[in-house]
Design an enzyme around this catalytic site. Sequence first.
Site, PDB file in Angstrom:
ATOM      1  N   TRP A 118       2.864   7.968  -2.652  1.00  0.00           N
ATOM      2  CA  TRP A 118       4.252   8.127  -3.110  1.00  0.00           C
ATOM      3  C   TRP A 118       4.293   9.066  -4.313  1.00  0.00           C
ATOM      4  O   TRP A 118       5.136   9.965  -4.394  1.00  0.00           O
ATOM      5  CB  TRP A 118       4.819   6.754  -3.477  1.00  0.00           C
ATOM      6  CG  TRP A 118       6.264   6.765  -3.884  1.00  0.00           C
ATOM      7  CD1 TRP A 118       7.341   6.570  -3.072  1.00  0.00           C
ATOM      8  CD2 TRP A 118       6.784   6.987  -5.206  1.00  0.00           C
ATOM      9  NE1 TRP A 118       8.504   6.653  -3.800  1.00  0.00           N
ATOM     10  CE2 TRP A 118       8.191   6.915  -5.111  1.00  0.00           C
ATOM     11  CE3 TRP A 118       6.207   7.240  -6.452  1.00  0.00           C
ATOM     12  CZ2 TRP A 118       9.028   7.089  -6.220  1.00  0.00           C
ATOM     13  CZ3 TRP A 118       7.039   7.427  -7.551  1.00  0.00           C
ATOM     14  CH2 TRP A 118       8.433   7.348  -7.427  1.00  0.00           C
ATOM     15  N   ASP A 154       0.828  -1.211   0.000  1.00  0.00           N
ATOM     16  CA  ASP A 154       0.000   0.000   0.000  1.00  0.00           C
ATOM     17  C   ASP A 154       0.860   1.257   0.000  1.00  0.00           C
ATOM     18  O   ASP A 154       1.965   1.270   0.557  1.00  0.00           O
ATOM     19  CB  ASP A 154      -0.923  -0.016   1.230  1.00  0.00           C
ATOM     20  CG  ASP A 154      -2.067   0.989   1.101  1.00  0.00           C
ATOM     21  OD1 ASP A 154      -2.380   1.400  -0.036  1.00  0.00           O
ATOM     22  OD2 ASP A 154      -2.643   1.352   2.142  1.00  0.00           O
ATOM     23  N   SER A 185     -10.968  -6.921  -4.184  1.00  0.00           N
ATOM     24  CA  SER A 185     -12.328  -6.949  -4.762  1.00  0.00           C
ATOM     25  C   SER A 185     -13.022  -5.602  -4.572  1.00  0.00           C
ATOM     26  O   SER A 185     -13.995  -5.307  -5.252  1.00  0.00           O
ATOM     27  CB  SER A 185     -13.147  -8.089  -4.140  1.00  0.00           C
ATOM     28  OG  SER A 185     -12.995  -8.137  -2.740  1.00  0.00           O
ATOM     29  N   GLY A 217      -0.105   5.480  -4.412  1.00  0.00           N
ATOM     30  CA  GLY A 217      -0.738   6.760  -4.770  1.00  0.00           C
ATOM     31  C   GLY A 217      -0.103   7.906  -4.013  1.00  0.00           C
ATOM     32  O   GLY A 217       0.217   8.961  -4.597  1.00  0.00           O
ATOM     33  N   ILE A 243      -6.593  -4.894   7.665  1.00  0.00           N
ATOM     34  CA  ILE A 243      -6.421  -6.089   6.826  1.00  0.00           C
ATOM     35  C   ILE A 243      -7.038  -5.878   5.441  1.00  0.00           C
ATOM     36  O   ILE A 243      -6.688  -6.569   4.488  1.00  0.00           O
ATOM     37  CB  ILE A 243      -7.054  -7.329   7.517  1.00  0.00           C
ATOM     38  CG1 ILE A 243      -6.462  -7.541   8.926  1.00  0.00           C
ATOM     39  CG2 ILE A 243      -6.888  -8.593   6.688  1.00  0.00           C
ATOM     40  CD1 ILE A 243      -5.023  -7.984   8.985  1.00  0.00           C
ATOM     41  N   HIS A 246       2.265   3.414  -9.105  1.00  0.00           N
ATOM     42  CA  HIS A 246       2.009   1.996  -9.378  1.00  0.00           C
ATOM     43  C   HIS A 246       3.170   1.385 -10.170  1.00  0.00           C
ATOM     44  O   HIS A 246       3.579   0.248  -9.925  1.00  0.00           O
ATOM     45  CB  HIS A 246       0.697   1.820 -10.150  1.00  0.00           C
ATOM     46  CG  HIS A 246      -0.518   2.246  -9.362  1.00  0.00           C
ATOM     47  ND1 HIS A 246      -0.723   1.870  -8.057  1.00  0.00           N
ATOM     48  CD2 HIS A 246      -1.592   3.021  -9.700  1.00  0.00           C
ATOM     49  CE1 HIS A 246      -1.873   2.390  -7.623  1.00  0.00           C
ATOM     50  NE2 HIS A 246      -2.401   3.095  -8.595  1.00  0.00           N
ATOM     51  N   LEU A 282      10.587 -20.889  -5.159  1.00  0.00           N
ATOM     52  CA  LEU A 282       9.714 -19.918  -4.470  1.00  0.00           C
ATOM     53  C   LEU A 282       8.371 -19.944  -5.189  1.00  0.00           C
ATOM     54  O   LEU A 282       8.330 -20.036  -6.422  1.00  0.00           O
ATOM     55  CB  LEU A 282      10.324 -18.509  -4.572  1.00  0.00           C
ATOM     56  CG  LEU A 282       9.432 -17.323  -4.183  1.00  0.00           C
ATOM     57  CD1 LEU A 282       9.179 -17.289  -2.674  1.00  0.00           C
ATOM     58  CD2 LEU A 282      10.088 -15.983  -4.608  1.00  0.00           C
TER      59      LEU A 282
END
Length: 253
Positions: free
Chosen positions: A29, A24, A70, A27, A199, A41, A135
């Site tokens: 930044w 997060d 979502s 925007g 969360i 982004h 990984l």
Amino acid sequence: MFKSSTRDIPEAQAVPRHVAIIMDGNGRWAKRRMLPRVAGHRKGVQAVRGVVRACLENGIEFLTLFAFSSENWRRPADEVSILMELFLRTLEQEVTKLHENGIRFRVIGDTSRFDLRIRELIAAGEAQTAANTRLTLAIAANYGGRWDIAQAARRYFELNPEAVHDEAGLRPEALEPFLTMAFAPEPDLFIRTGGEQRISNFLLWQLAYSELYFTDLLWPDFDQAAFDAAIAWYCKRERRFGRTSEQVEASRA
Ligand code: IPE
Ligand code: IPE
Ligand code: MG
């Protein structure tokens, strides 16, 4: 199958096996630099590369990244379409590199809402990298924790229609094979950048016993040193899983 933290106590590990991150702050930044949000982004994608590298170096087995929730469809249409475009380009450019580095690629979330081209690239990337073991990188896209639990319940009852009449009731563990992250152990370490302590409908079920780490750093600024600091913080936690500290000590001996 991986152990469920509410049924069995997972073995203690020196480094986390599974790290899950809410990336997060892109925007903000950009805003601080008087740039359009998309610049944040884009820079965020670079930060992903650094964290993937750090996971390889630390021997972390699973990395799950929240890329689009979502609820992110609520954003202005032009930002949503820019994010879709960026997702498409990143899939085109990065999957082969992941494969070359022995990384298994997975997407979790309701992908049915994405354009055909994106769905094709996801399917091809997952197939190409399916046998890799170094990984597992899981991208949560159009993912919601509540959706995950609901779709698991729906699939469970489709396969076990008689369970509706089961007097003993539904055991939580019965749903676990149907959750979208059934291929991974539960996250040991959860990280959220950007300063918020919530969360946001990420892995609600799977975070039951994860260690939660919050940092004010914005995602594009989250570099390898910042990741190492989170791991060092994790290593100092005592994971009790409901037991007393004395019991944890005794189990180590
Ligand atoms: C996270 O950064 C990326 C996505 C949710 C896609 P944000 O875009 O939420 O950045 P902020 O929170 O507005 O700074
Ligand atoms: C969470 O970030 C989702 C992703 C990072 C993809 P948001 O920026 O959407 O979360 P809220 O709305 O601030 O809770
Ligand atoms: Mg945000």
